[in-house]
Design a protein around this motif. Sequence first.
Motif, PDB file in Angstrom:
ATOM      1  N   GLN A   1      38.327  24.277  29.245  1.00 38.68           N
ATOM      2  CA  GLN A   1      37.079  24.051  29.914  1.00 38.68           C
ATOM      3  C   GLN A   1      37.626  23.394  31.404  1.00 38.68           C
ATOM      4  N   LEU A   2      39.143  23.430  31.506  1.00 33.87           N
ATOM      5  CA  LEU A   2      39.844  23.167  32.768  1.00 33.87           C
ATOM      6  C   LEU A   2      39.222  24.264  33.878  1.00 33.87           C
ATOM      7  N   THR A   3      38.974  23.663  35.006  1.00 39.16           N
ATOM      8  CA  THR A   3      38.438  24.517  35.826  1.00 39.16           C
ATOM      9  C   THR A   3      39.320  24.679  37.184  1.00 39.16           C
ATOM     10  N   PHE A   4      39.399  26.060  37.701  1.00 39.52           N
ATOM     11  CA  PHE A   4      40.526  26.224  38.790  1.00 39.52           C
ATOM     12  C   PHE A   4      39.754  27.212  40.017  1.00 39.52           C
ATOM     13  N   THR A   5      40.249  26.866  41.171  1.00 42.97           N
ATOM     14  CA  THR A   5      39.839  27.669  42.336  1.00 42.97           C
ATOM     15  C   THR A   5      41.212  28.293  43.070  1.00 42.97           C
ATOM     16  N   GLY A   6      41.107  29.562  43.336  1.00 42.10           N
ATOM     17  CA  GLY A   6      42.127  30.187  44.080  1.00 42.10           C
ATOM     18  C   GLY A   6      42.199  31.589  43.976  1.00 42.10           C
ATOM     19  N   SER A   7      43.110  32.204  44.283  1.00 44.68           N
ATOM     20  CA  SER A   7      42.970  33.626  44.179  1.00 44.68           C
ATOM     21  C   SER A   7      44.565  34.046  44.162  1.00 44.68           C
ATOM     22  N   PHE A   8      44.911  35.476  43.250  1.00 51.61           N
ATOM     23  CA  PHE A   8      45.995  35.827  43.218  1.00 51.61           C
ATOM     24  C   PHE A   8      45.906  37.215  43.752  1.00 51.61           C
TER      25      PHE A   8
ATOM     26  N   GLU B   1      39.487  44.274  46.941  1.00 51.45           N
ATOM     27  CA  GLU B   1      40.388  44.095  47.954  1.00 51.45           C
ATOM     28  C   GLU B   1      41.980  44.033  46.987  1.00 51.45           C
ATOM     29  N   ASN B   2      42.085  44.165  46.087  1.00 55.78           N
ATOM     30  CA  ASN B   2      43.310  43.667  45.171  1.00 55.78           C
ATOM     31  C   ASN B   2      43.379  42.318  45.055  1.00 55.78           C
ATOM     32  N   LYS B   3      42.569  41.459  44.883  1.00 56.87           N
ATOM     33  CA  LYS B   3      42.614  40.257  44.751  1.00 56.87           C
ATOM     34  C   LYS B   3      41.996  39.547  43.466  1.00 56.87           C
ATOM     35  N   LEU B   4      42.658  38.952  42.734  1.00 52.92           N
ATOM     36  CA  LEU B   4      41.943  38.234  41.592  1.00 52.92           C
ATOM     37  C   LEU B   4      41.458  36.765  42.123  1.00 52.92           C
ATOM     38  N   ALA B   5      40.301  36.788  42.300  1.00 56.31           N
ATOM     39  CA  ALA B   5      39.693  35.144  43.193  1.00 56.31           C
ATOM     40  C   ALA B   5      38.841  34.623  41.881  1.00 56.31           C
TER      41      ALA B   5
ATOM     42  N   SER C   1      37.805  32.212  52.279  1.00 55.15           N
ATOM     43  CA  SER C   1      36.356  32.829  52.351  1.00 55.15           C
ATOM     44  C   SER C   1      36.214  34.145  51.445  1.00 55.15           C
ATOM     45  N   THR C   2      37.160  34.182  50.595  1.00 54.25           N
ATOM     46  CA  THR C   2      36.891  35.257  49.671  1.00 54.25           C
ATOM     47  C   THR C   2      35.847  35.022  48.634  1.00 54.25           C
ATOM     48  N   ILE C   3      34.864  35.958  48.381  1.00 57.07           N
ATOM     49  CA  ILE C   3      34.041  35.972  47.218  1.00 57.07           C
ATOM     50  C   ILE C   3      34.610  36.499  45.904  1.00 57.07           C
ATOM     51  N   ALA C   4      34.639  35.779  45.030  1.00 61.11           N
ATOM     52  CA  ALA C   4      35.327  35.913  43.765  1.00 61.11           C
ATOM     53  C   ALA C   4      34.699  37.142  43.196  1.00 61.11           C
ATOM     54  N   GLU C   5      33.484  37.256  43.212  1.00 61.31           N
ATOM     55  CA  GLU C   5      32.617  38.218  42.301  1.00 61.31           C
ATOM     56  C   GLU C   5      33.118  39.899  42.733  1.00 61.31           C
ATOM     57  N   ILE C   6      33.607  39.939  44.061  1.00 61.87           N
ATOM     58  CA  ILE C   6      33.809  41.260  44.475  1.00 61.87           C
ATOM     59  C   ILE C   6      35.283  41.408  45.009  1.00 61.87           C
ATOM     60  N   ALA C   7      36.364  40.213  44.863  1.00 63.06           N
ATOM     61  CA  ALA C   7      37.447  40.180  45.540  1.00 63.06           C
ATOM     62  C   ALA C   7      38.574  41.229  44.903  1.00 63.06           C
ATOM     63  N   TRP C   8      38.081  41.632  43.761  1.00 57.25           N
ATOM     64  CA  TRP C   8      39.208  42.545  43.110  1.00 57.25           C
ATOM     65  C   TRP C   8      38.896  43.811  43.795  1.00 57.25           C
TER      66      TRP C   8
ATOM     67  N   GLU D   1      36.298  28.100  38.212  1.00 57.55           N
ATOM     68  CA  GLU D   1      36.292  29.191  36.966  1.00 57.55           C
ATOM     69  C   GLU D   1      36.883  28.400  35.844  1.00 57.55           C
ATOM     70  N   PRO D   2      36.065  28.031  34.864  1.00 62.97           N
ATOM     71  CA  PRO D   2      36.779  27.506  33.363  1.00 62.97           C
ATOM     72  C   PRO D   2      38.033  28.373  33.018  1.00 62.97           C
ATOM     73  N   PHE D   3      38.994  27.819  32.414  1.00 64.04           N
ATOM     74  CA  PHE D   3      40.144  28.497  32.128  1.00 64.04           C
ATOM     75  C   PHE D   3      39.725  29.570  31.395  1.00 64.04           C
ATOM     76  N   GLU D   4      38.886  29.453  30.217  1.00 64.14           N
ATOM     77  CA  GLU D   4      38.596  30.303  29.365  1.00 64.14           C
ATOM     78  C   GLU D   4      38.243  31.671  29.885  1.00 64.14           C
ATOM     79  N   THR D   5      37.344  31.742  30.771  1.00 64.44           N
ATOM     80  CA  THR D   5      36.585  33.004  31.470  1.00 64.44           C
ATOM     81  C   THR D   5      37.999  33.525  32.614  1.00 64.44           C
ATOM     82  N   LEU D   6      38.677  32.543  33.154  1.00 58.66           N
ATOM     83  CA  LEU D   6      39.707  32.935  34.056  1.00 58.66           C
ATOM     84  C   LEU D   6      40.741  33.800  33.163  1.00 58.66           C
ATOM     85  N   ALA D   7      40.981  33.207  32.146  1.00 52.74           N
ATOM     86  CA  ALA D   7      42.075  33.837  31.032  1.00 52.74           C
ATOM     87  C   ALA D   7      41.683  35.423  30.703  1.00 52.74           C
TER      88      ALA D   7
END
Length: 372
Positions: free
Chosen positions: A332-339, A298-302, A289-296, A306-312
């Motif tokens: 253009q590979l896409t990923f969903t997750g969090s670190f 809480e010290n999360k990279l969500a 349930s993490t919202i990627a735009e504000i996860a940072w 996301e295209p690999f280019e922007t995730l990088a």
Amino acid sequence: MMSDSRLWELLARKYNGEISGEELDELEQLLRQQQHGIQLNELLTDLHNLPIRHMTSAADEARSREAVQKALRNSIFNTNHATVEENQEYLLKENERSFSGWLSAAIVAASAILLFFYFRQDKPEKTLVSKDAMPVNEVVTNGGSKSTVHLPDGSLVILNTGSRLVYNKDFGAETRDVYLTGEGFFDVAHNENIPLIVHAGDVDIKVKGTAFNVRAYTEDSIVEAALIRGSIEVFTQADPERKILLRPNEKIIIGKSSVISSAKKEDKQESNKEEVFSLGKLKANPVDSTIAEIAWIENKLAFYKEPFETLAKKMERWYNVSIEFNDEKLNQLTFTGSFEKEDIVEALNALRQITPFQYSIRNRKVTISRNK
């Protein structure tokens, strides 16, 4: 000579907000080795706090250069214990040639650095104005760190890594204007009479009391605003009459058409000359349930689809590394997750479990290539 050249390069990167943690350590070492470097650093600090305005002609540029030179001379000779004339006479008598040469070099180099970095940005060109203008407060976060800023009106700003926030020292008296480069989360104190305006590149965001996130890194060439609570009004400096109102759980990305080519198909796009507005909804990660735009915050990279280019680019700032691709198809590979607690190696290995690829790391530079 090489150390002098490197000193000016690092000073320029520092006052453009582009210096890394390692480069900042190198700069501090050079300043300790060279006494004149310490003086120049102080001068550039004063100059960097000068407000800026739109530059429209070569005459403006000439006036700007003259203002920089005048500010340098004033800063060199102005102290709390003597007049300008007294300082000038004392310094020139003690070492007339070397000081005169140093002053000339300082004016030329500092002018060149400040003018170059103010005018080269991918935004309307700006130039320095009078030193008597309103003084400002500035908060800068270096690579790998975050900062919390409590504004005088009670508003809260959390700055992500590699970000800068500037606001006038009389903030809240008549206006509430802040200038953001990088990324910040704003929880704004309500004031019906004095709205808060975030200036992020070419985009202005007007609010009266709300919570939202703004991402405006220069190297990304886009501005993204994500609304959590309340409402915000978004418009560009090129077309201030065209205002877009966001409601909670909505986001907007503003940039060039080539930059927003990865916008989701369901997003609504509207062209405005060279600018493109991409409107969309905030989506929570189905796993946590993490919202990627504000996860940072809480010290999360969500990240969500996301295209690999922007995730990088996010990973570069998160892990303080540089990432390059050997094959454009990987972008253009896409990923969903969090670190959260993963290091760069663990993060890359986790991504490889989703889509196989190869990578190598050398001197904090990551190279990604296709599987052979």
